[in-house]
Design an enzyme around this catalytic site. Structure first.
Site, PDB file in Angstrom:
ATOM      1  N   SER A 128       0.854  -1.185   0.000  1.00  0.00           N
ATOM      2  CA  SER A 128       0.000   0.000   0.000  1.00  0.00           C
ATOM      3  C   SER A 128       0.884   1.227   0.000  1.00  0.00           C
ATOM      4  O   SER A 128       2.059   1.160   0.403  1.00  0.00           O
ATOM      5  CB  SER A 128      -0.884  -0.003   1.259  1.00  0.00           C
ATOM      6  OG  SER A 128      -1.496   1.251   1.459  1.00  0.00           O
ATOM      7  N   TYR A 141      -2.396   0.697  10.621  1.00  0.00           N
ATOM      8  CA  TYR A 141      -2.372   0.140   9.272  1.00  0.00           C
ATOM      9  C   TYR A 141      -1.010   0.362   8.625  1.00  0.00           C
ATOM     10  O   TYR A 141      -0.417  -0.556   8.047  1.00  0.00           O
ATOM     11  CB  TYR A 141      -3.473   0.791   8.442  1.00  0.00           C
ATOM     12  CG  TYR A 141      -3.581   0.265   7.038  1.00  0.00           C
ATOM     13  CD1 TYR A 141      -4.146  -0.981   6.777  1.00  0.00           C
ATOM     14  CD2 TYR A 141      -3.129   1.020   5.957  1.00  0.00           C
ATOM     15  CE1 TYR A 141      -4.253  -1.462   5.476  1.00  0.00           C
ATOM     16  CE2 TYR A 141      -3.238   0.559   4.661  1.00  0.00           C
ATOM     17  CZ  TYR A 141      -3.801  -0.696   4.424  1.00  0.00           C
ATOM     18  OH  TYR A 141      -3.904  -1.165   3.132  1.00  0.00           O
TER      19      TYR A 141
END
Length: 225
Positions: A128, A141
């Site tokens: 990501s 995250y």
């Protein structure tokens, strides 16, 4: 044909990666047991399901013990965090996000290393943009994705017979993204985000790279077109 195992294959990017690889690979579709996973296996004739909770280490080990050789392992399973500041994030949230996004990937990789060494295989981590930078409210995250980047880099250094690729996409038009945008209180515009098919095509292209080259890190940013 070569064999590829894809985690998070039930829907979204994982399902699109499976579709992109189906013409060139025998597929093992990893994910929690579901009608979506079964339907994808029916759609992609000749593929098999690997229904398992990746965070259940005993079940995970049992599910892959019969895999003697493997050409491609794609890590696509993951969860978003609660979008809270560090001050408001309970320890249970940290453990859940790290367990799913990082620890499960590390354990599955460890279990399948003998099978990957057998073929001088390829491991792809769908990471990501959060694996390269941290935004407010995204720290758990991002920590899991920074850790995933370290896992890929360490694996590449320790296993020179393997190719190891990290894909760093920006935000993607998925059901998970819709949930995130709703929590952020914004209107959802899919044109702002990458298409799952685009990320899948990038993964397939990295895997198809001729063997004289090692694609290591690939960054994708949405153009809004």
């Amino acid at each position: 044909m070569s064999t590829a195992l894809i985690t998070g294959a039930s829907r979204g990017v994982g399902a699109q990666i499976a579709r992109a690889l189906a013409p060139t690979h025998d597929l093992l579709l990893g994910g929690r047991g579901s009608t979506e996973l079964d339907s994808l296996a029916i759609e992609l004739e000749g593929s098999s399901t690997l229904p398992v909770d990746l965070t259940d280490s005993d079940a995970l080990e049992a599910s892959v013990e019969a895999i003697g050789s493997l050409d491609v392992l794609v890590h696509c399973a993951g969860v978003a965090s609660s979008l809270e500041n560090i001050a408001d994030t309970p320890v249970e949230e940290w453990r859940h996000v790290l367990d799913v996004n990082l620890v499960a990937a590390a354990e599955l990789t460890r279990l399948l290393l003998p099978a990957l060494r057998e073929t001088a295989g390829h491991v792809v981590f769908v990471n990501s943009g959060a694996g390269m930078r941290v935004n407010p409210g995204w720290t758990p995250y991002a920590a899991s994705k920074f850790g995933l980047r370290a896992l890929a880099d360490g694996l590449r250094a320790e296993e020179p017979s393997l190719r190891v690729t990290s894909i760093f996409p920006g935000r993607i038009d998925t059901d998970m993204q819709r949930d995130i945008v709703a929590r952020e209180g914004d209107a959802y515009d899919p044109g702002r985000f990458l298409r799952p098919e685009t990320v899948a095509a990038t993964v397939a292209h990295a895997i198809a790279t001729p063997p004289d080259a090692h694609p290591t890190d690939v960054v994708l940013r949405p153009t809004g077109r």
